[in-house]
Scaffold this motif. Structure first.
Motif, PDB file in Angstrom:
ATOM      1  N   GLU A  97     -12.962  46.795 -17.142  1.00 29.92           N
ATOM      2  CA  GLU A  97     -13.124  45.405 -17.597  1.00 29.92           C
ATOM      3  C   GLU A  97     -11.859  44.611 -17.317  1.00 29.92           C
ATOM      4  O   GLU A  97     -11.917  43.444 -16.966  1.00 29.92           O
ATOM      5  CB  GLU A  97     -13.390  45.360 -19.105  1.00 29.92           C
ATOM      6  CG  GLU A  97     -14.804  45.579 -19.509  1.00 29.92           C
ATOM      7  CD  GLU A  97     -15.656  44.330 -19.365  1.00 29.92           C
ATOM      8  OE1 GLU A  97     -15.196  43.231 -19.702  1.00 29.92           O
ATOM      9  OE2 GLU A  97     -16.787  44.486 -18.900  1.00 29.92           O
ATOM     10  N   ASP A  98     -10.711  45.241 -17.494  1.00 25.93           N
ATOM     11  CA  ASP A  98      -9.439  44.556 -17.313  1.00 25.93           C
ATOM     12  C   ASP A  98      -8.885  44.668 -15.898  1.00 25.93           C
ATOM     13  O   ASP A  98      -8.173  43.776 -15.452  1.00 25.93           O
ATOM     14  CB  ASP A  98      -8.401  45.096 -18.301  1.00 25.93           C
ATOM     15  CG  ASP A  98      -8.665  44.637 -19.719  1.00 25.93           C
ATOM     16  OD1 ASP A  98      -9.397  43.656 -19.908  1.00 25.93           O
ATOM     17  OD2 ASP A  98      -8.122  45.266 -20.645  1.00 25.93           O
ATOM     18  N   PHE A  99      -9.188  45.754 -15.182  1.00 23.06           N
ATOM     19  CA  PHE A  99      -8.551  45.981 -13.890  1.00 23.06           C
ATOM     20  C   PHE A  99      -9.499  45.996 -12.703  1.00 23.06           C
ATOM     21  O   PHE A  99      -9.033  45.980 -11.571  1.00 23.06           O
ATOM     22  CB  PHE A  99      -7.737  47.278 -13.935  1.00 23.06           C
ATOM     23  CG  PHE A  99      -6.585  47.167 -14.881  1.00 23.06           C
ATOM     24  CD1 PHE A  99      -5.404  46.573 -14.477  1.00 23.06           C
ATOM     25  CD2 PHE A  99      -6.694  47.596 -16.185  1.00 23.06           C
ATOM     26  CE1 PHE A  99      -4.351  46.420 -15.363  1.00 23.06           C
ATOM     27  CE2 PHE A  99      -5.648  47.449 -17.086  1.00 23.06           C
ATOM     28  CZ  PHE A  99      -4.468  46.859 -16.665  1.00 23.06           C
ATOM     29  N   GLY A 100     -10.797  46.041 -12.920  1.00 27.59           N
ATOM     30  CA  GLY A 100     -11.743  46.004 -11.823  1.00 27.59           C
ATOM     31  C   GLY A 100     -12.380  47.354 -11.541  1.00 27.59           C
ATOM     32  O   GLY A 100     -11.844  48.405 -11.882  1.00 27.59           O
ATOM     33  N   GLN A 101     -13.529  47.275 -10.897  1.00 24.70           N
ATOM     34  CA  GLN A 101     -14.307  48.462 -10.530  1.00 24.70           C
ATOM     35  C   GLN A 101     -13.487  49.377  -9.630  1.00 24.70           C
ATOM     36  O   GLN A 101     -12.905  48.943  -8.648  1.00 24.70           O
ATOM     37  CB  GLN A 101     -15.583  48.019  -9.803  1.00 24.70           C
ATOM     38  CG  GLN A 101     -16.563  49.123  -9.528  1.00 24.70           C
ATOM     39  CD  GLN A 101     -17.273  49.581 -10.791  1.00 24.70           C
ATOM     40  OE1 GLN A 101     -17.441  48.821 -11.728  1.00 24.70           O
ATOM     41  NE2 GLN A 101     -17.690  50.818 -10.796  1.00 24.70           N
ATOM     42  N   GLY A 102     -13.401  50.644  -9.996  1.00 22.37           N
ATOM     43  CA  GLY A 102     -12.694  51.634  -9.195  1.00 22.37           C
ATOM     44  C   GLY A 102     -11.180  51.537  -9.272  1.00 22.37           C
ATOM     45  O   GLY A 102     -10.492  52.208  -8.506  1.00 22.37           O
ATOM     46  N   ALA A 103     -10.645  50.720 -10.176  1.00 27.02           N
ATOM     47  CA  ALA A 103      -9.197  50.524 -10.266  1.00 27.02           C
ATOM     48  C   ALA A 103      -8.575  51.290 -11.426  1.00 27.02           C
ATOM     49  O   ALA A 103      -7.463  50.988 -11.843  1.00 27.02           O
ATOM     50  CB  ALA A 103      -8.885  49.034 -10.395  1.00 27.02           C
ATOM     51  N   CYS A 104      -9.291  52.296 -11.954  1.00 29.20           N
ATOM     52  CA  CYS A 104      -8.778  53.080 -13.077  1.00 29.20           C
ATOM     53  C   CYS A 104      -8.864  54.567 -12.773  1.00 29.20           C
ATOM     54  O   CYS A 104      -9.665  54.998 -11.950  1.00 29.20           O
ATOM     55  CB  CYS A 104      -9.565  52.752 -14.354  1.00 29.20           C
ATOM     56  SG  CYS A 104      -9.333  51.042 -14.891  1.00 29.20           S
ATOM     57  N   GLU A 105      -8.040  55.324 -13.464  1.00 24.15           N
ATOM     58  CA  GLU A 105      -8.008  56.765 -13.281  1.00 24.15           C
ATOM     59  C   GLU A 105      -7.928  57.452 -14.642  1.00 24.15           C
ATOM     60  O   GLU A 105      -7.563  56.828 -15.642  1.00 24.15           O
ATOM     61  CB  GLU A 105      -6.811  57.172 -12.422  1.00 24.15           C
ATOM     62  CG  GLU A 105      -5.466  56.836 -13.049  1.00 24.15           C
ATOM     63  CD  GLU A 105      -4.288  57.155 -12.136  1.00 24.15           C
ATOM     64  OE1 GLU A 105      -4.366  58.113 -11.351  1.00 24.15           O
ATOM     65  OE2 GLU A 105      -3.275  56.443 -12.233  1.00 24.15           O
ATOM     66  N   THR A 106      -8.265  58.730 -14.668  1.00 28.76           N
ATOM     67  CA  THR A 106      -8.144  59.504 -15.898  1.00 28.76           C
ATOM     68  C   THR A 106      -6.691  59.908 -16.061  1.00 28.76           C
ATOM     69  O   THR A 106      -6.063  60.416 -15.134  1.00 28.76           O
ATOM     70  CB  THR A 106      -9.030  60.758 -15.845  1.00 28.76           C
ATOM     71  OG1 THR A 106     -10.372  60.354 -15.562  1.00 28.76           O
ATOM     72  CG2 THR A 106      -8.993  61.508 -17.157  1.00 28.76           C
ATOM     73  N   SER A 107      -6.164  59.674 -17.237  1.00 30.61           N
ATOM     74  CA  SER A 107      -4.777  60.022 -17.541  1.00 30.61           C
ATOM     75  C   SER A 107      -4.680  61.491 -17.918  1.00 30.61           C
ATOM     76  O   SER A 107      -5.661  62.111 -18.319  1.00 30.61           O
ATOM     77  CB  SER A 107      -4.304  59.153 -18.714  1.00 30.61           C
ATOM     78  OG  SER A 107      -3.076  59.613 -19.206  1.00 30.61           O
ATOM     79  N   SER A 108      -3.488  62.029 -17.817  1.00 31.02           N
ATOM     80  CA  SER A 108      -3.266  63.404 -18.273  1.00 31.02           C
ATOM     81  C   SER A 108      -3.194  63.447 -19.801  1.00 31.02           C
ATOM     82  O   SER A 108      -3.256  64.507 -20.405  1.00 31.02           O
ATOM     83  CB  SER A 108      -1.970  63.956 -17.671  1.00 31.02           C
ATOM     84  OG  SER A 108      -0.874  63.149 -18.058  1.00 31.02           O
ATOM     85  N   TYR A 109      -3.063  62.284 -20.434  1.00 31.93           N
ATOM     86  CA  TYR A 109      -3.023  62.196 -21.890  1.00 31.93           C
ATOM     87  C   TYR A 109      -4.425  62.317 -22.466  1.00 31.93           C
ATOM     88  O   TYR A 109      -5.412  62.060 -21.793  1.00 31.93           O
ATOM     89  CB  TYR A 109      -2.421  60.857 -22.337  1.00 31.93           C
ATOM     90  CG  TYR A 109      -0.957  60.727 -22.045  1.00 31.93           C
ATOM     91  CD1 TYR A 109      -0.011  61.316 -22.880  1.00 31.93           C
ATOM     92  CD2 TYR A 109      -0.517  60.016 -20.942  1.00 31.93           C
ATOM     93  CE1 TYR A 109       1.340  61.194 -22.611  1.00 31.93           C
ATOM     94  CE2 TYR A 109       0.837  59.892 -20.673  1.00 31.93           C
ATOM     95  CZ  TYR A 109       1.744  60.485 -21.504  1.00 31.93           C
ATOM     96  OH  TYR A 109       3.087  60.365 -21.241  1.00 31.93           O
ATOM     97  N   ARG A 110      -4.500  62.675 -23.727  1.00 35.87           N
ATOM     98  CA  ARG A 110      -5.747  62.744 -24.484  1.00 35.87           C
ATOM     99  C   ARG A 110      -5.517  62.054 -25.821  1.00 35.87           C
ATOM    100  O   ARG A 110      -4.392  61.976 -26.311  1.00 35.87           O
ATOM    101  CB  ARG A 110      -6.147  64.194 -24.754  1.00 35.87           C
ATOM    102  CG  ARG A 110      -6.367  64.997 -23.501  1.00 35.87           C
ATOM    103  CD  ARG A 110      -7.822  65.276 -23.364  1.00 35.87           C
ATOM    104  NE  ARG A 110      -8.092  66.038 -22.161  1.00 35.87           N
ATOM    105  CZ  ARG A 110      -8.965  65.655 -21.259  1.00 35.87           C
ATOM    106  NH1 ARG A 110      -9.641  64.556 -21.414  1.00 35.87           N
ATOM    107  NH2 ARG A 110      -9.189  66.384 -20.201  1.00 35.87           N
ATOM    108  N   THR A 111      -6.602  61.565 -26.435  1.00 39.19           N
ATOM    109  CA  THR A 111      -6.469  61.016 -27.781  1.00 39.19           C
ATOM    110  C   THR A 111      -6.272  62.186 -28.736  1.00 39.19           C
ATOM    111  O   THR A 111      -6.465  63.354 -28.360  1.00 39.19           O
ATOM    112  CB  THR A 111      -7.721  60.216 -28.195  1.00 39.19           C
ATOM    113  OG1 THR A 111      -8.834  61.105 -28.245  1.00 39.19           O
ATOM    114  CG2 THR A 111      -7.992  59.063 -27.248  1.00 39.19           C
ATOM    115  N   THR A 112      -5.920  61.894 -29.968  1.00 38.36           N
ATOM    116  CA  THR A 112      -5.718  62.965 -30.950  1.00 38.36           C
ATOM    117  C   THR A 112      -7.006  63.731 -31.222  1.00 38.36           C
ATOM    118  O   THR A 112      -6.961  64.859 -31.695  1.00 38.36           O
ATOM    119  CB  THR A 112      -5.163  62.400 -32.267  1.00 38.36           C
ATOM    120  OG1 THR A 112      -6.017  61.350 -32.712  1.00 38.36           O
ATOM    121  CG2 THR A 112      -3.752  61.886 -32.091  1.00 38.36           C
TER     122      THR A 112
END
Length: 178
Positions: free
Chosen positions: A75-90
């Motif tokens: 929504e903020d960066f565009g289609q296909g412009a995001c990746e999965t982080s190595s971080y996780r939520t608690t």
């Protein structure tokens, strides 16, 4: 000329000077999408470009805005412009963050270089922004940027809710863990 008209003219001139005085000071920086663009820049050497790109890449996972869903990130960066982080939520869920769109090499006090990753939002895809959502410029190469833009970006310890990068930013209660 009437007195009220003279006062109005003086007030207009004074307000223009006051606004100019409030403008943030600028400092020199260099913005690049790729290491190759950096190497091609007059006065920069390949070793320095690779070292600074690696430094920005190392910061990326820590300072990039974080989202609990890929949809919210896109929504903020565009289609296909995001990746999965190595971080996780608690709670163990995946965290998503924007792809790095480039890097900035800036000068901090004392003349030492400070590098950081850059991003581009969906709403203004032509402007490079820092991880703290400060606009720094549209063109590749050396430019003047607001002085506070070269400050080290803050670590993002919470995920963003929908609309998180930009004026609608709100942190959610999901703490990000490694």
């Amino acid at each position: 000329m009437k007195r009220s008209r003279r006062i109005a003219l003086v007030m207009m001139g004074t307000s223009a000077l006051a606004l100019a005085a409030c403008e943030e000071r600028k400092t020199e920086a260099a913005l690049f999408e790729t290491v190759e663009q950096c190497v091609a820049e007059q006065g920069l050497v390949a070793d320095q470009c690779y070292r600074e790109f690696d430094a920005a890449r190392a910061q990326h996972a820590q300072v990039a805005p974080k989202y609990t869903s890929q949809t919210d990130c896109e929504e903020d960066f565009g289609q296909g412009a995001c990746e999965t982080s190595s971080y996780r939520t608690t709670t163990g869920n995946s965290v998503f963050m924007p792809l790095m769109a480039g890097f900035m090499m800036g000068q901090m006090m004392g003349g030492r270089a400070h590098t950081q990753p850059l991003y581009r939002s969906r709403d203004d895809a032509k402007t490079f922004r820092t991880a703290d959502n400060r606009p720094v410029g549209r063109t590749v190469g050396r430019t003047l940027v607001p002085e506070r833009s070269v400050a080290k970006p803050s670590s993002k310890l919470y995920t963003q809710q929908r609309g998180g990068f930009g004026a609608r930013a709100r942190a959610a209660g999901y703490r990000v863990g490694a």
